[in-house]
Design an enzyme around this catalytic site. Structure first.
Site, short mmCIF file in Angstrom:
data_model
loop_
_atom_site.label_atom_id
_atom_site.label_comp_id
_atom_site.label_asym_id
_atom_site.label_seq_id
_atom_site.Cartn_x
_atom_site.Cartn_y
_atom_site.Cartn_z
CE LYS A 89 1.78 -56.76 -71.00
NZ LYS A 89 2.80 -57.13 -71.39
CG HIS A 112 7.04 -57.64 -76.03
ND1 HIS A 112 5.82 -58.71 -75.82
CD2 HIS A 112 8.23 -58.22 -76.55
CE1 HIS A 112 6.88 -59.55 -76.47
NE2 HIS A 112 7.76 -59.51 -76.69
CE1 TYR A 123 -0.81 -52.93 -76.32
CE2 TYR A 123 1.83 -54.24 -77.40
CZ TYR A 123 0.17 -53.83 -76.87
OH TYR A 123 -0.33 -54.88 -77.16
#
Lengths: 235, 235
Positions: free
Chosen positions: B193, B156, B148
């Site tokens: 991600k 997020h 993070y």
């Protein structure tokens, strides 16, 4: 997790039109038209008229391919599909670039030489197809196959299928470490599929001819996350 | 893919309160309170007063654990976190069940004996932490860590991190076959991600003492799907 039908009436439509019957029609149509598949690399190409195009689409074999030729539809079959149609359904003959027919042994030799995992993949493919599952490539989800209860237009795929074999080290590159398990299960969960492991037990270490695949034993396992709540006593 | 902040004002709040400063405060607080972590299995437990609890939460180390003792807050640290705090930040001392202090070499010996991948995992953890990334377990996504940009309450996680090493065969169980790549990338995509591979080059085959980890070289690679459209000429 049950089947997820696409819209109202899909289930009724599917029940009225079983895959087994579609494949039977497809098989007779191929046999009566003496169909030949052209081997090219790791694919087999099949020319189809209007009737066969319809049956290929309904039975969900191959992918239609656009060509420059008019009024001709070509379908691209994977090696597993082509082998299943020649060896199991006995409804096509594969020819090489010289238009020479390949018998089952020759086809087997060629395909196993192009893909190490071919023996166990084709066993898994045939196993599911013979049970009237519609089987498609699972590469989008990082698995070997996805399995549909009926045509993908009517239902979402229910199983993400990984084909493993204890004997074949090279084929067994998946699910060796926990992080791979977690990754695969998380992905299956997020796309609402159940992870189906087909564990192929090879009776002989070598797969010299297609007939030895008939002796392979298929163990089916579904894998799901265990939720601690499921183990608790009911109030 | 940039950071995905959680709601309005999150980015401003994060910029005003850098992780580096929070960790610095956290470190001094631990040093001045002479903090000791209790080793238990593959975790280290740390007792925290109100101030330390606040700093642990803000710096994102460990997980708070509920105990039967009142007015006492315990935090459960992973082996990587505990080792980083003792060896790199020099702000805690780990003790065993006899309350005997473990020096860096003893702690190293213990932790490497409990987890084969520990040397490369702790290298990767320390590498990211020293760059002020907040690092948490990635087991939910089938990866080693998630990283993070700031506190998970504000943003997020941006990276799903897999730690690989060419030298260590046993550690290298991931991304050996294409289906694993496809699975991992599909999952990373669906949770927004970027897949970050930390490839750890170990200078020596054995990792006898923690100091050899200082010589490890970390290669960072992000992996994304290539879309054919990106290669096309612009109109």
């Amino acid at each position: 997790m049950g089947p997820r039908w696409k819209g109202k009436g899909a289930e009724v439509k599917a029940l009225a039109d079983p895959i087994s019957e579609i494949v039977r029609q497809f098989q007779s149509s191929l046999i009566s038209s003496n169909s030949r598949g052209m081997l090219s690399g790791t694919n087999v190409f099949l020319k189809a008229d209007a009737e066969l195009t319809d049956l290929l689409n309904r039975a969900c074999f191959g992918r239609p391919r656009v060509t420059s030729e008019k009024n001709e539809q070509w379908f691209q079959l994977s090696m597993e599909e082509a082998f299943y149609l020649q060896y199991s359904l006995k409804c096509i003959t594969v020819v090489d670039y010289n238009d020479t027919e390949l018998n089952n042994n020759e086809l087997w030799k060629y395909m196993t030489s192009r893909k190490d995992k071919f023996p166990i993949l084709v066993k898994a493919f045939s196993h599911l197809r013979s049970k009237n599952w519609v089987v498609r490539s699972g590469s989008q989800y990082g698995v070997d196959f996805v399995a549909y209860r009926h045509h993908p237009a009517l239902v979402h795929s229910e199983y993400a299928v990984l084909v493993l074999s204890a004997q074949d080290g090279s084929a067994n590159g998946r699910l060796r470490v926990w992080s791979d398990f977690h990754c695969t299960l998380r992905l299956c969960g997020s796309v609402a599929k159940t992870l189906l492991i087909l564990d192929i037990e090879q009776q002989q270490s070598c797969a010299a001819s297609p007939s030895c695949v008939d002796d392979y034993i298929v163990e089916e396992r579904t894998i799901t996350r265990w939720s601690p709540e499921q183990g608790r006593e009911k109030k």
